[in-house]
Scaffold this motif. Sequence first.
Motif, PDB file in Angstrom:
ATOM      1  N   ARG A   1      60.728  31.850   6.412  1.00 19.24           N
ATOM      2  CA  ARG A   1      59.876  32.240   7.545  1.00 19.24           C
ATOM      3  C   ARG A   1      59.633  31.295   8.807  1.00 19.24           C
ATOM      4  O   ARG A   1      60.261  31.692  10.043  1.00 19.24           O
ATOM      5  CB  ARG A   1      58.037  32.435   7.927  1.00 19.24           C
ATOM      6  CG  ARG A   1      57.166  32.774   8.596  1.00 19.24           C
ATOM      7  CD  ARG A   1      55.465  32.723   7.529  1.00 19.24           C
ATOM      8  NE  ARG A   1      55.260  31.490   7.839  1.00 19.24           N
ATOM      9  CZ  ARG A   1      54.744  31.060   6.479  1.00 19.24           C
ATOM     10  NH1 ARG A   1      55.126  31.699   5.505  1.00 19.24           N
ATOM     11  NH2 ARG A   1      54.724  29.364   6.327  1.00 19.24           N
ATOM     12  N   ARG A   2      60.179  30.356   8.515  1.00 18.00           N
ATOM     13  CA  ARG A   2      60.415  28.814   9.906  1.00 18.00           C
ATOM     14  C   ARG A   2      61.348  28.684  10.186  1.00 18.00           C
ATOM     15  O   ARG A   2      61.717  29.055  11.206  1.00 18.00           O
ATOM     16  CB  ARG A   2      59.912  27.645   8.650  1.00 18.00           C
ATOM     17  CG  ARG A   2      58.602  27.378   8.698  1.00 18.00           C
ATOM     18  CD  ARG A   2      58.103  27.303   9.984  1.00 18.00           C
ATOM     19  NE  ARG A   2      57.781  25.235   9.956  1.00 18.00           N
ATOM     20  CZ  ARG A   2      57.213  24.724   9.652  1.00 18.00           C
ATOM     21  NH1 ARG A   2      56.609  25.189   8.255  1.00 18.00           N
ATOM     22  NH2 ARG A   2      57.641  22.959   9.873  1.00 18.00           N
TER      23      ARG A   2
ATOM     24  N   ALA B   1      59.648  22.740   0.610  1.00 20.67           N
ATOM     25  CA  ALA B   1      58.848  23.853   1.202  1.00 20.67           C
ATOM     26  C   ALA B   1      59.189  25.289   0.207  1.00 20.67           C
ATOM     27  O   ALA B   1      59.980  25.586  -0.418  1.00 20.67           O
ATOM     28  CB  ALA B   1      59.123  24.218   2.753  1.00 20.67           C
TER      29      ALA B   1
ATOM     30  N   ARG C   1      59.651  30.594   0.670  1.00 19.67           N
ATOM     31  CA  ARG C   1      59.387  32.432   1.761  1.00 19.67           C
ATOM     32  C   ARG C   1      58.673  31.045   3.174  1.00 19.67           C
ATOM     33  O   ARG C   1      59.538  31.845   4.055  1.00 19.67           O
ATOM     34  CB  ARG C   1      58.059  32.484   1.004  1.00 19.67           C
ATOM     35  CG  ARG C   1      56.965  33.293   2.186  1.00 19.67           C
ATOM     36  CD  ARG C   1      55.790  34.105   1.762  1.00 19.67           C
ATOM     37  NE  ARG C   1      55.646  34.831   0.417  1.00 19.67           N
ATOM     38  CZ  ARG C   1      55.795  35.489  -0.140  1.00 19.67           C
ATOM     39  NH1 ARG C   1      54.318  35.715   0.034  1.00 19.67           N
ATOM     40  NH2 ARG C   1      55.850  36.804  -1.557  1.00 19.67           N
ATOM     41  N   THR C   2      58.201  29.753   2.700  1.00 21.68           N
ATOM     42  CA  THR C   2      58.002  29.075   4.062  1.00 21.68           C
ATOM     43  C   THR C   2      59.056  28.658   4.675  1.00 21.68           C
ATOM     44  O   THR C   2      59.609  29.092   5.567  1.00 21.68           O
ATOM     45  CB  THR C   2      57.269  27.830   3.646  1.00 21.68           C
ATOM     46  OG1 THR C   2      55.859  27.500   3.052  1.00 21.68           O
ATOM     47  CG2 THR C   2      57.612  26.872   4.855  1.00 21.68           C
TER      48      THR C   2
END
Length: 319
Positions: free
Chosen positions: A252-253, A245, A248-249
């Motif tokens: 965020r997760r 990923a 940023r992903t």
Amino acid sequence: MRVSVLALDNVFDLGLSAVLDAFQTANELIETSGLNVPRFEVKIVGVRRAVKTSQGLTVPVQDVSSRAPDCVVVPAIGFKMPVPLEAALARPDIRDAAGALRQWARRGATMTAACIGTFVMAESGLLDNHQATTTWWLAPLFRKRYPNVLLDESNMVVKSGRFVTAGAALSHMDLALWLVRGVSPQLASLTAKYLIVDSRPSQSVYALTDHLIHSDPVVQRFESWARARLARGFSLDHAAQAVGASKRTLARRMQSVLGKSPLSYFQSLRVERAVHLLKTGSASVEEVAGRVGYADGATLRTLLRRQLNIGIKEIRRTP
């Protein structure tokens, strides 16, 4: 103080008893100690005529529509895992309880809940935009279900306006003592001594990071990657590549599921591993520091004190 304890079907026996016993002990100590403190008027209320505990015991309840209380306490219901808990939260009596909670809140009552009871309180919407805590292992579910609540599951008791929430099972006692302390700190201290209750400001020392219940595959892959390299250090670039990923992903997760950044969660895993080594072995602090990736014992001591609010000696003594 008029206290209404809201007992719902399948109420957690230990939680309900802890709250009732704490207030009863406080009242008895008021009589015997000569403290100039008014007694607590405690009653158990319900939204149904018949209420049974999770162990099948019958709870005598009064109707919720009687005189408005000064304080409401919502003990846990006895569902510790996500699937049965979510099914229980869909029950009609929980919906009716949410309505009663909103009504009490409008009348100015102090609204409190402990353990799984925080989910019941959150169902009412009253905790939206307020800080709160909950049962540590269900924090991911709480965060997903109630995204507008400002969750801090590290603390044992959190006050936000007129709302007070407490963490896992035995935090029912911490919550009751918090309420007693608001009336008389001396009485709260005396009650805690009679019940042999130690101060537990944080849940972090009890939390097991790998017992946090969630099903996010990115978070699961990050956890596996992190545990394999605690002694080597953290790299967000390497972490994102390992989990497949973007940075940023991944961030965020992690924030959405666990309420932490990747680095903060990595540090939590280090703390958990260090605590385990300190409790179960005879390695020195310097040796433990090296095993979890810190240059020296002083750095580890500082981190443990900051995150757990206790020192090395207390950690080694904690079961």
